[in-house]
Design a protein around this motif. Structure first.
Motif, short mmCIF file in Angstrom:
data_model
loop_
_atom_site.label_atom_id
_atom_site.label_comp_id
_atom_site.label_asym_id
_atom_site.label_seq_id
_atom_site.Cartn_x
_atom_site.Cartn_y
_atom_site.Cartn_z
N CYS A 1 -5.95 4.63 -11.41
CA CYS A 1 -6.16 3.20 -10.58
C CYS A 1 -6.64 4.03 -9.12
CB CYS A 1 -4.95 2.66 -10.56
SG CYS A 1 -3.76 3.41 -9.41
N ASN A 2 -7.42 2.96 -8.29
CA ASN A 2 -7.68 3.47 -7.01
C ASN A 2 -8.62 4.81 -6.84
OD1 ASN A 2 -4.54 2.48 -6.10
ND2 ASN A 2 -6.47 1.16 -5.95
N GLU A 3 -9.39 5.01 -7.76
CA GLU A 3 -10.30 6.15 -7.87
C GLU A 3 -11.14 6.37 -6.71
OE1 GLU A 3 -12.33 6.69 -11.50
OE2 GLU A 3 -10.58 6.89 -12.82
N PHE B 1 -10.13 5.46 -3.52
CA PHE B 1 -9.20 5.09 -2.48
C PHE B 1 -9.94 5.53 -1.01
CE2 PHE B 1 -8.43 9.50 -4.02
CZ PHE B 1 -8.18 10.14 -2.92
N LYS C 1 -2.12 -0.69 -3.08
CA LYS C 1 -3.68 -0.01 -3.01
C LYS C 1 -2.99 1.60 -2.29
CE LYS C 1 -7.04 -2.28 -1.48
NZ LYS C 1 -8.05 -2.82 -0.56
N LEU C 2 -4.01 2.24 -2.86
CA LEU C 2 -3.88 3.83 -2.65
C LEU C 2 -4.76 4.07 -1.22
CD1 LEU C 2 -2.80 6.84 -2.98
CD2 LEU C 2 -4.44 6.95 -4.45
N TYR C 3 -4.21 4.87 -0.09
CA TYR C 3 -5.05 5.29 1.07
C TYR C 3 -4.42 6.69 1.27
CZ TYR C 3 -5.77 0.30 1.70
OH TYR C 3 -5.73 -1.13 1.69
N LEU D 1 2.05 2.21 -7.32
CA LEU D 1 0.44 1.96 -7.63
C LEU D 1 0.52 1.52 -9.12
CD1 LEU D 1 -0.38 5.27 -6.48
CD2 LEU D 1 -1.15 3.28 -5.47
N SER E 1 -4.03 8.71 -8.01
CA SER E 1 -5.24 7.79 -8.63
C SER E 1 -5.21 8.51 -10.20
CB SER E 1 -6.33 8.08 -7.91
OG SER E 1 -7.11 9.46 -8.02
N GLY F 1 0.77 -1.16 -0.12
CA GLY F 1 0.10 -0.04 -0.15
C GLY F 1 0.79 1.13 -0.27
#
Length: 264
Positions: free
Chosen positions: A177-179, A181, A143-145, A137, A172, A116
């Motif tokens: 990706c990870n829109e 998040f 994964k984006l947080y 990413l 993102s 992450g």
């Protein structure tokens, strides 16, 4: 306006700088709530210090508060990350944040090969960190947080800069990706759950006090809370023209004591 409890933002509302120096009327307002036995939670998206350290700094500056009075992104982030099987992190944020996450058994590394990417407020954000985060990413599927979804923030010198949420959104967008998040700040699902359990007051009898019109006040207004805008932070009265989510405007927190009828 009948109020039984308050959510109170920290930066720009109670305090004015990195040293958590109190704004005029802030210490007195907390004393007023304590004296009148009005429930409150300091709901902050500050991610540079653990909750216990924030409380110590506030107490040193005269605030009558303890850890039970505060919720921060670090109150909720570790548990959520552990549930999602995140073991290794590239952390964009302060050294305090990195040490805290290491203390919660996460492997914090500068390698892009991680589970992450955790975005916090980082006053030393640079091109290398941007490259590592993007590579993690885009190439390695991290994964984006984000520790909050703030659009804009204000530094001690009065200058503004993109908030944590804006930096996370940049990643993102760049990686496509990870829109969706997850973020662990105000209006985050996990954050709100903790806040309202701690406050134990009906939402329609609670007021949110903040200098952030677009995340805090619009967000909590949508949940049924009353909203109080304080002019001492990052947004100005001119910004109010872009929103219809503010019930009361004050220049000093002690004005609230005279304008809000508090139900005990």
């Amino acid at each position: 306006m009948h109020i039984k409890g308050f959510l109170i933002d920290l930066d720009g509302v109670l305090t004015k700088d990195e040293n958590f120096s109190p704004l005029e009327g802030a210490v007195e307002f907390i004393d007023f709530l304590k004296k009148e036995k009005v429930p409150f939670v300091i709901a902050t998206s500050n991610s540079r210090y653990p909750p216990e350290e924030i409380v110590k700094k506030l107490q040193k500056n005269g605030f009558n508060v303890d850890v039970d009075n505060i919720v921060t992104p670090l109150t909720v982030a570790p548990d959520v990350l552990q549930r999602e099987k995140i073991k290794s992190l590239f952390v964009i944020g302060s050294d305090n944040l990195k040490r805290y996450m290491e203390g919660r058994d996460f492997k914090v590394t500068d390698s892009p090969v991680v589970d992450g990417v955790l975005v916090g407020l980082d006053k030393n954000f640079n091109f290398m960190k941007m490259k590592i985060g993007t590579t993690a990413l885009k190439v390695y599927g991290a994964k984006l947080y984000a520790l909050n979804k703030n659009i804009i923030s204000k530094d001690d010198d009065g200058l503004l800069f993109p908030g944590v949420g804006t930096v996370a959104k940049m990643f993102s967008t760049a990686c496509r990706c990870n829109e969706d998040f997850k973020h662990f700040g105000k209006m985050g699902e996990e954050y709100n759950k903790v806040v309202f359990e701690k406050l134990s007051v009906e939402k329609d009898s609670t007021a949110m006090i903040s200098d952030d019109i677009f995340v805090d006040l619009e967000g909590y207004k949508s949940l049924g809370l009353k909203t109080i805008f304080v002019t001492t932070g990052k947004y100005s009265l001119k910004d109010l023209e872009k929103s219809k989510s503010v019930d009361i405007v004050v220049n000093n927190l002690m004005e609230i004591a005279g304008r809000v009828f508090v139900d005990k």
